[in-house]
Design an enzyme around this catalytic site. Structure first.
Site, PDB file in Angstrom:
ATOM      1  N   CYS A   1       4.075   5.391  11.748  1.00 37.33           N
ATOM      2  CA  CYS A   1       4.293   3.943  11.613  1.00 37.33           C
ATOM      3  C   CYS A   1       4.730   3.298  12.927  1.00 37.33           C
ATOM      4  O   CYS A   1       4.780   2.074  13.034  1.00 37.33           O
ATOM      5  CB  CYS A   1       5.332   3.671  10.533  1.00 37.33           C
ATOM      6  SG  CYS A   1       4.940   4.484   8.986  1.00 37.33           S
TER       7      CYS A   1
ATOM      8  N   HIS B   1       8.319  -3.044  11.282  1.00 38.74           N
ATOM      9  CA  HIS B   1       7.367  -2.295  10.463  1.00 38.74           C
ATOM     10  C   HIS B   1       7.682  -2.590   8.994  1.00 38.74           C
ATOM     11  O   HIS B   1       8.851  -2.602   8.588  1.00 38.74           O
ATOM     12  CB  HIS B   1       7.492  -0.796  10.756  1.00 38.74           C
ATOM     13  CG  HIS B   1       6.808   0.051   9.741  1.00 38.74           C
ATOM     14  ND1 HIS B   1       5.512  -0.196   9.348  1.00 38.74           N
ATOM     15  CD2 HIS B   1       7.228   1.120   9.018  1.00 38.74           C
ATOM     16  CE1 HIS B   1       5.170   0.700   8.428  1.00 38.74           C
ATOM     17  NE2 HIS B   1       6.193   1.503   8.213  1.00 38.74           N
TER      18      HIS B   1
ATOM     19  N   ASN C   1       3.083  -0.931   2.573  1.00 39.59           N
ATOM     20  CA  ASN C   1       3.274  -0.267   3.866  1.00 39.59           C
ATOM     21  C   ASN C   1       1.924   0.209   4.395  1.00 39.59           C
ATOM     22  O   ASN C   1       1.315   1.103   3.808  1.00 39.59           O
ATOM     23  CB  ASN C   1       4.236   0.917   3.647  1.00 39.59           C
ATOM     24  CG  ASN C   1       4.510   1.704   4.911  1.00 39.59           C
ATOM     25  OD1 ASN C   1       3.823   1.545   5.922  1.00 39.59           O
ATOM     26  ND2 ASN C   1       5.502   2.572   4.862  1.00 39.59           N
TER      27      ASN C   1
HETATM   28  O1  UT7 Z   1       6.655   3.926   6.716  1.00 44.30           O
HETATM   29  C1  UT7 Z   1       7.299   5.144   6.784  1.00 44.30           C
HETATM   30  C2  UT7 Z   1       8.681   4.966   6.537  1.00 44.30           C
HETATM   31  N1  UT7 Z   1       8.941   5.064   5.110  1.00 44.30           N
HETATM   32  C3  UT7 Z   1      10.005   4.492   4.654  1.00 44.30           C
HETATM   33  O2  UT7 Z   1      10.673   3.830   5.396  1.00 44.30           O
HETATM   34  C4  UT7 Z   1      10.412   4.735   3.209  1.00 44.30           C
HETATM   35  C5  UT7 Z   1      11.907   4.848   3.138  1.00 44.30           C
HETATM   36  N2  UT7 Z   1      12.412   5.080   1.786  1.00 44.30           N
HETATM   37  C6  UT7 Z   1      12.397   4.129   0.849  1.00 44.30           C
HETATM   38  O3  UT7 Z   1      11.917   3.029   1.069  1.00 44.30           O
HETATM   39  C7  UT7 Z   1      13.054   4.422  -0.472  1.00 44.30           C
HETATM   40  O4  UT7 Z   1      13.809   5.614  -0.366  1.00 44.30           O
HETATM   41  C8  UT7 Z   1      12.060   4.544  -1.655  1.00 44.30           C
HETATM   42  C9  UT7 Z   1      11.472   3.177  -1.958  1.00 44.30           C
HETATM   43  C10 UT7 Z   1      10.972   5.536  -1.295  1.00 44.30           C
HETATM   44  C11 UT7 Z   1      12.799   5.031  -2.903  1.00 44.30           C
HETATM   45  O5  UT7 Z   1      13.851   4.124  -3.255  1.00 44.30           O
HETATM   46  P1  UT7 Z   1      15.263   4.708  -3.733  1.00 44.30           P
HETATM   47  O6  UT7 Z   1      16.096   3.552  -4.088  1.00 44.30           O
HETATM   48  O7  UT7 Z   1      15.734   5.627  -2.641  1.00 44.30           O
HETATM   49  O8  UT7 Z   1      14.870   5.478  -5.054  1.00 44.30           O
HETATM   50  P2  UT7 Z   1      15.099   7.007  -5.379  1.00 44.30           P
HETATM   51  O9  UT7 Z   1      14.021   7.830  -4.729  1.00 44.30           O
HETATM   52  O10 UT7 Z   1      16.530   7.392  -5.133  1.00 44.30           O
HETATM   53  O11 UT7 Z   1      14.850   7.003  -6.927  1.00 44.30           O
HETATM   54  C12 UT7 Z   1      15.741   6.315  -7.818  1.00 44.30           C
HETATM   55  C13 UT7 Z   1      15.189   6.454  -9.215  1.00 44.30           C
HETATM   56  C14 UT7 Z   1      14.818   7.895  -9.599  1.00 44.30           C
HETATM   57  O12 UT7 Z   1      15.104   8.056 -10.972  1.00 44.30           O
HETATM   58  P3  UT7 Z   1      16.448   8.788 -11.452  1.00 44.30           P
HETATM   59  O13 UT7 Z   1      16.383  10.161 -10.831  1.00 44.30           O
HETATM   60  O14 UT7 Z   1      17.565   7.963 -10.921  1.00 44.30           O
HETATM   61  O15 UT7 Z   1      16.306   8.782 -12.945  1.00 44.30           O
HETATM   62  C15 UT7 Z   1      13.343   7.928  -9.407  1.00 44.30           C
HETATM   63  O16 UT7 Z   1      12.702   8.887 -10.223  1.00 44.30           O
HETATM   64  O17 UT7 Z   1      13.990   5.688  -9.338  1.00 44.30           O
HETATM   65  C16 UT7 Z   1      12.930   6.544  -9.823  1.00 44.30           C
HETATM   66  N3  UT7 Z   1      11.682   6.107  -9.223  1.00 44.30           N
HETATM   67  C17 UT7 Z   1      10.872   5.213  -9.797  1.00 44.30           C
HETATM   68  N4  UT7 Z   1      10.964   4.550 -10.961  1.00 44.30           N
HETATM   69  C18 UT7 Z   1       9.971   3.702 -11.259  1.00 44.30           C
HETATM   70  C19 UT7 Z   1      11.168   6.474  -8.024  1.00 44.30           C
HETATM   71  N5  UT7 Z   1      10.014   5.841  -7.829  1.00 44.30           N
HETATM   72  C20 UT7 Z   1       9.798   5.056  -8.917  1.00 44.30           C
HETATM   73  C21 UT7 Z   1       8.793   4.154  -9.290  1.00 44.30           C
HETATM   74  N6  UT7 Z   1       8.918   3.492 -10.466  1.00 44.30           N
HETATM   75  N7  UT7 Z   1       7.729   3.912  -8.505  1.00 44.30           N
END
Ligand code: UT7
Length: 338
Positions: free
Chosen positions: A121, A265, A295
């Site tokens: 990125c 980004h 993204n």
């Molecule tokens: O361009 C390259 C750089 N990439 C980035 O900068 C990405 C950086 N990371 C992020 O933007 C975030 O970490 C994410 C958007 C990928 C994830 O957000 P988060 O707030 O860190 O969510 P999480 O992974 O901690 O998940 C929280 C909950 C989980 O459920 P439980 O375990 O709390 O029951 C996930 O299973 O949200 C759940 N979850 C979803 N639920 C509905 C994860 N993805 C989804 C989804 N829809 N798409």
């Protein structure tokens, strides 16, 4: 000697996939995606469309704008290019040939060197600095195209809701030209910061397909796909965005009030909100179009630049920061006086 961005362009696939479209396919909701990322939709390339196709369209749009500006024909401008540099995580082919070479041929840029760079990125930020350095090394060089092009839908894991919702396809490009000293003060690309932290390499990977894990086909050897430790990348991204802005300000000895706009980004609106809070600056200073495109990795910053440029929102003398971060892990920022 400096370089100036004289034209921009982009290519966005027509097919749009909204969060609600995705919610019909995988276990997610529009509400979750919007509240956790700021994404509302993404554009998806048709089958058979590769990174070079989007890159070529973005490059042609860029040359058309450069032609309006310079009075030269698009063809003449293509032939006058000294370099095409293309950042992509999803090149047409792995290793060889470079996607930039495919674009070079189709564009008719027969005098240009062409190469791809792998900085995920941060590809556009790296590419702009490398192209500027290439031009500045030799007075006989004058013009380059810097492109970011991605078809991330081909490497998204459509069974993994944690990553599938994040990515989109698209390409953006800028046409840069040597800036002749004119006594009107400093303009163009003023300063770049580039960095990497390879110790975080495993937090964002396409594991299969390279020499470490060659793709064999069949059995457990599933398709190529992006794997990400979202939380680790998120923490890195907030730090990289915040510190790169601070370092650019410090090196130029300017204040955030001197900066017209920051183009980050487009990975997650929450990353920008967290950085704005840490820096104590209004979120409105940052340009965000993630709601429409999600993204698009190396393409996100040149797409944003083109949107702003064509909307007449980049004015001569504006101080612009472009800040990238992502796989590698890599990060970087450009300070540009428009
Ligand atoms: O361009 C390259 C750089 N990439 C980035 O900068 C990405 C950086 N990371 C992020 O933007 C975030 O970490 C994410 C958007 C990928 C994830 O957000 P988060 O707030 O860190 O969510 P999480 O992974 O901690 O998940 C929280 C909950 C989980 O459920 P439980 O375990 O709390 O029951 C996930 O299973 O949200 C759940 N979850 C979803 N639920 C509905 C994860 N993805 C989804 C989804 N829809 N798409």
């Amino acid at each position: 000697m400096g370089i100036e961005i004289i034209a921009t362009g982009r290519a966005i696939p027509a097919k749009k996939l909204t969060n609600n479209d995705l919610a019909g396919r995988i276990d997610t909701t529009d509400e979750w995606i919007r509240s956790h990322t700021g994404i509302g939709a993404r554009h998806i390339a048709d089958e058979g469309v590769a990174a070079s196709d989007l890159a070529l369209e973005a490059a042609q749009n860029t040359l058309a704008l450069a032609a309006e500006k310079t009075g030269l024909s698009g063809e003449a401008l293509a032939q006058s290019l000294d370099l095409i540099i293309l950042g992509s995580t999803t090149p047409d082919y792995y290793g060889v040939p470079s996607t930039a070479c495919i674009v070079q041929d189709k564009l008719g840029a027969r005098n240009a060197a062409a190469l791809d760079i792998t900085a995920a990125c941060t590809g556009f930020i790296y590419g702009l600095e490398l192209a500027a350095g290439f031009i500045n090394m030799d007075r006989s060089r004058k013009r380059a195209l810097v492109i970011g092009a991605e078809v991330l839908s081909r490497v998204a894991d459509w069974n993994d809701r944690g990553t599938a919702v994040l990515f989109g396809d698209g390409a953006g490009a800028v046409f840069i030209e040597r800036l002749e000293p004119s006594g009107r003060g400093q303009r163009g690309l003023v300063r770049t910061i580039l960095g990497a932290d390879g110790s975080g390499a495993e937090s964002l990977m396409i594991k299969r397909g390279g020499s470490r894990h060659p793709y064999q086909g069949g059995g457990d050897d599933g398709p190529l796909r992006v794997e990400m430790d979202g939380r680790a990348v998120y923490n890195f991204a907030v730090k990289a965005l915040t510190e790169t802005i601070e370092r650019l300000l410090a090196k130029e000895d300017i204040s955030i009030h001197d900066v017209t706009r920051i183009i980050p980004h487009q990975a997650n609106a929450r990353i920008v909100q967290a950085a704005a809070k840490r820096l104590n600056i209004p979120e409105s200073k940052f340009f965000l179009n993630i709601e429409e495109y999600a993204n698009t990795s190396a393409a996100s910053i040149p797409i944003a630049l083109d949107e702003l440029n064509r909307a007449g929102e980049l004015k001569r003398g504006d101080v612009i920061m472009t800040i990238g971060f992502g796989g590698g892990l890599t990060y970087g920022g450009n300070l540009i006086i428009w």
